[in-house]
Design a protein around this motif. Sequence first.
Motif, PDB file in Angstrom:
ATOM      1  N   ARG A 191      13.235 -33.261  62.813  1.00  0.00           N
ATOM      2  CA  ARG A 191      13.065 -34.682  62.497  1.00  0.00           C
ATOM      3  C   ARG A 191      14.338 -35.487  62.737  1.00  0.00           C
ATOM      4  N   PHE A 192      15.510 -34.867  62.500  1.00  0.00           N
ATOM      5  CA  PHE A 192      16.759 -35.602  62.694  1.00  0.00           C
ATOM      6  C   PHE A 192      16.987 -35.909  64.167  1.00  0.00           C
ATOM      7  N   PHE A 193      16.816 -34.918  65.033  1.00  0.00           N
ATOM      8  CA  PHE A 193      17.008 -35.180  66.456  1.00  0.00           C
ATOM      9  C   PHE A 193      15.872 -36.035  67.017  1.00  0.00           C
ATOM     10  N   GLY A 194      14.673 -35.894  66.454  1.00  0.00           N
ATOM     11  CA  GLY A 194      13.562 -36.745  66.874  1.00  0.00           C
ATOM     12  C   GLY A 194      13.794 -38.195  66.514  1.00  0.00           C
ATOM     13  N   VAL A 195      14.251 -38.429  65.283  1.00  0.00           N
ATOM     14  CA  VAL A 195      14.537 -39.798  64.853  1.00  0.00           C
ATOM     15  C   VAL A 195      15.743 -40.349  65.610  1.00  0.00           C
ATOM     16  N   LEU A 196      16.706 -39.469  65.961  1.00  0.00           N
ATOM     17  CA  LEU A 196      17.864 -39.927  66.736  1.00  0.00           C
ATOM     18  C   LEU A 196      17.414 -40.540  68.053  1.00  0.00           C
ATOM     19  N   ASP A 197      16.580 -39.826  68.810  1.00  0.00           N
ATOM     20  CA  ASP A 197      16.162 -40.347  70.107  1.00  0.00           C
ATOM     21  C   ASP A 197      15.154 -41.488  69.957  1.00  0.00           C
ATOM     22  N   GLY A 198      14.173 -41.305  69.064  1.00  0.00           N
ATOM     23  CA  GLY A 198      13.192 -42.363  68.857  1.00  0.00           C
ATOM     24  C   GLY A 198      13.828 -43.608  68.263  1.00  0.00           C
ATOM     25  N   GLY A 199      14.729 -43.407  67.302  1.00  0.00           N
ATOM     26  CA  GLY A 199      15.416 -44.539  66.682  1.00  0.00           C
ATOM     27  C   GLY A 199      16.322 -45.248  67.660  1.00  0.00           C
ATOM     28  N   ARG A 200      16.975 -44.485  68.513  1.00  0.00           N
ATOM     29  CA  ARG A 200      17.816 -45.091  69.550  1.00  0.00           C
ATOM     30  C   ARG A 200      16.984 -46.004  70.438  1.00  0.00           C
ATOM     31  N   GLY A 201      15.804 -45.524  70.826  1.00  0.00           N
ATOM     32  CA  GLY A 201      14.926 -46.349  71.648  1.00  0.00           C
ATOM     33  C   GLY A 201      14.492 -47.611  70.927  1.00  0.00           C
ATOM     34  N   LEU A 202      14.226 -47.493  69.620  1.00  0.00           N
ATOM     35  CA  LEU A 202      13.812 -48.654  68.833  1.00  0.00           C
ATOM     36  C   LEU A 202      14.940 -49.671  68.728  1.00  0.00           C
ATOM     37  N   VAL A 203      16.157 -49.180  68.483  1.00  0.00           N
ATOM     38  CA  VAL A 203      17.322 -50.077  68.392  1.00  0.00           C
ATOM     39  C   VAL A 203      17.535 -50.789  69.720  1.00  0.00           C
ATOM     40  N   GLU A 204      17.442 -50.046  70.822  1.00  0.00           N
ATOM     41  CA  GLU A 204      17.621 -50.647  72.142  1.00  0.00           C
ATOM     42  C   GLU A 204      16.570 -51.721  72.408  1.00  0.00           C
ATOM     43  N   ALA A 205      15.319 -51.461  71.979  1.00  0.00           N
ATOM     44  CA  ALA A 205      14.239 -52.425  72.195  1.00  0.00           C
ATOM     45  C   ALA A 205      14.475 -53.701  71.390  1.00  0.00           C
ATOM     46  N   VAL A 206      14.908 -53.549  70.140  1.00  0.00           N
ATOM     47  CA  VAL A 206      15.167 -54.713  69.285  1.00  0.00           C
ATOM     48  C   VAL A 206      16.322 -55.534  69.855  1.00  0.00           C
ATOM     49  N   LEU A 207      17.400 -54.857  70.240  1.00  0.00           N
ATOM     50  CA  LEU A 207      18.547 -55.565  70.811  1.00  0.00           C
ATOM     51  C   LEU A 207      18.174 -56.249  72.124  1.00  0.00           C
ATOM     52  N   ALA A 208      17.335 -55.598  72.917  1.00  0.00           N
ATOM     53  CA  ALA A 208      16.902 -56.198  74.184  1.00  0.00           C
ATOM     54  C   ALA A 208      16.097 -57.469  73.934  1.00  0.00           C
ATOM     55  N   ALA A 209      15.254 -57.446  72.887  1.00  0.00           N
ATOM     56  CA  ALA A 209      14.463 -58.632  72.551  1.00  0.00           C
ATOM     57  C   ALA A 209      15.373 -59.782  72.120  1.00  0.00           C
ATOM     58  N   ILE A 210      16.398 -59.458  71.326  1.00  0.00           N
ATOM     59  CA  ILE A 210      17.357 -60.480  70.906  1.00  0.00           C
ATOM     60  C   ILE A 210      18.110 -61.030  72.113  1.00  0.00           C
ATOM     61  N   ALA A 211      18.482 -60.120  73.021  1.00  0.00           N
ATOM     62  CA  ALA A 211      19.210 -60.537  74.226  1.00  0.00           C
ATOM     63  C   ALA A 211      18.367 -61.487  75.079  1.00  0.00           C
ATOM     64  N   VAL A 212      17.087 -61.168  75.241  1.00  0.00           N
ATOM     65  CA  VAL A 212      16.199 -62.030  76.030  1.00  0.00           C
ATOM     66  C   VAL A 212      16.080 -63.401  75.379  1.00  0.00           C
ATOM     67  N   PHE A 213      15.980 -63.429  74.054  1.00  0.00           N
ATOM     68  CA  PHE A 213      15.888 -64.709  73.340  1.00  0.00           C
ATOM     69  C   PHE A 213      17.148 -65.553  73.590  1.00  0.00           C
ATOM     70  N   ILE A 214      18.321 -64.922  73.437  1.00  0.00           N
ATOM     71  CA  ILE A 214      19.582 -65.637  73.667  1.00  0.00           C
ATOM     72  C   ILE A 214      19.659 -66.142  75.103  1.00  0.00           C
ATOM     73  N   PHE A 215      19.342 -65.275  76.040  1.00  0.00           N
ATOM     74  CA  PHE A 215      19.409 -65.628  77.460  1.00  0.00           C
ATOM     75  C   PHE A 215      18.484 -66.796  77.781  1.00  0.00           C
ATOM     76  N   SER A 216      17.240 -66.722  77.279  1.00  0.00           N
ATOM     77  CA  SER A 216      16.261 -67.768  77.586  1.00  0.00           C
ATOM     78  C   SER A 216      16.647 -69.101  76.961  1.00  0.00           C
ATOM     79  N   GLN A 217      17.216 -69.062  75.753  1.00  0.00           N
ATOM     80  CA  GLN A 217      17.609 -70.304  75.085  1.00  0.00           C
ATOM     81  C   GLN A 217      18.756 -70.992  75.827  1.00  0.00           C
ATOM     82  N   ILE A 218      19.757 -70.207  76.226  1.00  0.00           N
ATOM     83  CA  ILE A 218      20.897 -70.804  76.932  1.00  0.00           C
ATOM     84  C   ILE A 218      20.498 -71.243  78.334  1.00  0.00           C
ATOM     85  N   MET A 219      19.548 -70.517  78.933  1.00  0.00           N
ATOM     86  CA  MET A 219      19.105 -70.863  80.288  1.00  0.00           C
ATOM     87  C   MET A 219      18.392 -72.210  80.338  1.00  0.00           C
TER      88      MET A 219
END
Length: 413
Positions: free
Chosen positions: A135-163
Amino acid sequence: MKNSNFQRYFQFLLVVLAAGSIYPLLYLRTAYQETILEVFGLSLPQLNTIFTGLGFAYLVGYLPSGFLSDKFSAKWLLVISLLGVGAGGLWFAQIPSYQSVVIIYILWGLFSVFTFWGSHMKLVKLLAEEGEEGRFFGVLDGGRGLVEAVLAAIAVFIFSQIMKTGDKRAALIGVIYMYTITLFVIGLLVAIFVKSEVKGSSKNENKRPFKMSDALEVLRNKMVYLHGAIIFMCYAVTWAVYYLGGFLETNIGVDPVTVGTVMTIVLWMRPVGGMAGGFLADTFGKRNIVRLVILGASVCLILISVLPYTFAKPVFYLLVVFAGLFIYAIRGTYWSLIADSKVDDRIVGVAIGLISQIGYVPDIILPTFNSFLFKMFGDNAGYNAYFIATALIGVIGIILVTVFDRIVKAENA
């Protein structure tokens, strides 16, 4: 005990946040390649040269990162890594020259592999109690993907607003600063809350410190090499996820918007597959689940390759999504086998480094291998040949896990 577990889980959460936040800045090209080329005044060959160098830096950095994490505090190596990549982000946000960008990527390669890889993997191994590795290594990889997805969504929001102002340069800089600030914040949290000497609550605290001569124990451990070979095969199978979208568009004739939708669903299979695979591994046996998810991915890839294109498109959508689910379950479970590799905690960093050195070689081999297949069979048949070859690699992986399983059972008999 409850307080001890809370501390472990909170420290583990910070490691997951670190793993999910350190790499997106390096791979901004995934979503912003054309913008980067325009804003920095780079050519595509220049950018590809940078990333080729980064790939080789990763390959040669895995083993030394293991030595480093055993010799020094894994916690402080993690902090240095996060702050180092963040500092590179501050420089990157100034839109420097090509020569400076090359230096930045060299530094990022140093801080994201040499000081980070072995240390974060070792922290996860030490935070996991016996029977929790899945579960620890599973959550590490799955959680990493979730964090990346959330940060990517925030990045798109910032990019679109400034654009909306029409300033592409400012929009890209805003995204870079967002990722950079995140790294500094998580680095500070790790420095404050992660213990310098992380141990699971039931592990022996009185082990002697690491000596370089101890690395010979790892080099003599056949299970480490076998585990590396297993990850080699598993990782080669996971590469198929990068070609599923192209297959749908080229072979099945799916429109780009639908392909994007299906592949977005596949991306969300990473937290689902990684976490579910990890928990199932602890419940039904790590080696059993690793074999099962490799088999599932291989079957999906075979079906994708051999089913007539006249089949209803939703059938292929489902197969692609399930292939993604199994692939991310593979990523979430193959590292849990390190619990069966008979490696002492004081040298687990070296073991992780050596296993990684062997296991991630497909990053160098597969691009050339795939180019060969597509050149020989053409675009359409090239996808089929690649997926079938990948499924066969998966079968080899299942055989290796079975050998690993029998050795573990024999040694525990």
